[in-house]
Design an enzyme around this catalytic site. Structure first.
Site, PDB file in Angstrom:
ATOM      1  CG  ASP A  21       7.261   7.898  -3.055  1.00  0.00           C
ATOM      2  OD1 ASP A  21       7.533   6.696  -3.216  1.00  0.00           O
ATOM      3  OD2 ASP A  21       6.650   8.326  -2.054  1.00  0.00           O
ATOM      4  CG  ASP A  23       1.675   4.689   0.089  1.00  0.00           C
ATOM      5  OD1 ASP A  23       0.808   5.498   0.481  1.00  0.00           O
ATOM      6  OD2 ASP A  23       1.571   3.467   0.193  1.00  0.00           O
TER       7      ASP A  23
HETATM    8 MG   LIG Z   1       6.205   7.764  -0.188  1.00  0.00          MG
END
Ligand SMILES: [Mg+2]
Length: 358
Positions: A21, A23
């Site tokens: 992932d 962010d």
């Molecule tokens: Mg995230």
């Protein structure tokens, strides 16, 4: 029962591709998360493949790759899988090239559908067979109304993702799921979604990377880690983003990670076992148990037993043991979580890098 799986070798040596992932894991807004660039570089140098997986459907892979490269994580566009690509992949698996698709969203979504050979249109009058909806800040009443008109005329509704909110520096912003909800409020029918926590985006990312033993790394339990479980991949949860210790202690079974780490340096380290010893759950020198009379978690500190309350600090092994204790108690009671109110505890950084983690 085993909670949190031990890895005798580091994940970078155990698996072949990391589905990361972005962010809260690699960057936060414009800046790199502490230790992320160095850890990714070291893992890649050791042979680990990397694919970045994001529910952001607005930014095309080339823009994401350029941002990563700028913050010290050299990345090619082919190493990014977006929810827009996952949605386009679903459309192309069910529709012939040239099918007219009404796009409610931004550049990333239009490019992804065009790359799959679809004909992108902007009006319900163009008779689209499918409406694909992803986030873009410019989406407003006019676009949402085109979507409604097309769906009422028979088009299928697909959403890139259903995240209700979008993290911004000032707090939570309206996410794609909330814009989808406006359309759903008018149609009465939920769309299919391809972004996390649906497994499709992880499966497509793993296939594109040629992964045989992929694993997921994320900071959100209800998207990254739930998606990892849905896809059947191991999932490492890092404590640099949205969900921290209190959320982990209350984590429902379908969102539980298989390993915990402070940050992406967890790619490069073995992960310890958490084992039951009577009432206690033990991780190396740490021990924790659930006290069903008081509904609290207790950690052992030498001869002392500390009841975890707001403001307490634990180390990572104590958190591992406490998670196992809380999850085991929930499973035994047959409820999603035994903690009606989670103690707002914090995880102490390792002493060797105290101060290095914000
Ligand atoms: Mg995230």
């Amino acid at each position: 029962m085993r909670y949190l799986e031990p890895l005798e070798a580091a994940p970078a040596q155990t698996f072949d591709v990391a589905l990361l992932d972005l962010d809260g894991v690699v960057y936060r807004g414009p800046d790199a998360v502490a230790h992320a660039p160095e850890a990714i570089a070291a893992a890649r140098a050791g042979g680990l493949g990397v694919m970045y997986v994001t529910n952001n459907a607005n930014r095309p892979p080339s823009t994401v790759a350029a941002h990563l490269t700028e913050i010290g994580v050299p990345t090619e566009p082919e190493e990014v899988t977006t929810a827009a690509q996952a949605a386009a992949g679903l459309v192309s698996s069910e529709h012939a090239p040239g099918t007219r698709v009404l796009v409610v969203g931004g550049t990333g979504l239009r490019e992804a559908l065009a790359a799959e050979g679809m004909t992108v249109v902007r009006s319900a009058d163009d008779d689209p067979a499918v409406v694909v909806q992803g986030f873009a800040p410019e989406v407003g009443w006019a676009e949402l109304t085109e979507a409604l008109l097309a769906i009422n005329a028979g088009a299928e509704h697909i959403a890139s993702n259903l995240d209700a909110t979008l993290p911004m520096e000032r707090g939570s912003a309206i996410g794609n799921g909330s814009l989808v909800a406006a359309v759903v409020n008018a149609t009465g029918t939920m769309p299919r979604s391809t972004g996390k926590p649906q497994p499709a985006i992880f499966e497509q990312a793993a296939a594109r990377a040629g992964a045989e033993r992929p694993f997921v790394v994320g900071d959100r339990l209800d998207t990254d880690l739930e998606g990892a479980r849905a896809a059947g991949y191991p999932g490492i949860h890092v404590l640099t983003g949205v969900d921290l210790a209190p959320a982990l202690l209350a984590c429902v079974p379908e969102q539980r990670p298989t390993q915990l780490a402070h940050d992406l340096r967890g790619l490069l380290e073995p992960h310890p076992a958490v084992e039951q010893d009577g009432l206690w759950w033990c991780c190396r020198g740490a021990a924790a148990r659930f006290d069903s009379d008081s509904g609290t978690l207790i950690v052992a500190r030498g001869e002392d037993h500390l009841t975890l309350t707001d403001g307490d600090e634990v180390d990572l092994d104590e958190l591992r043991a406490a998670c196992a204790a809380a999850w085991d108690a929930a499973d035994r009671a047959g409820v999603p979580t035994v903690l009606t109110r989670c103690p707002q505890i914090r995880v102490r950084p390792d002493r060797k890098d105290a101060g290095a983690i914000a």
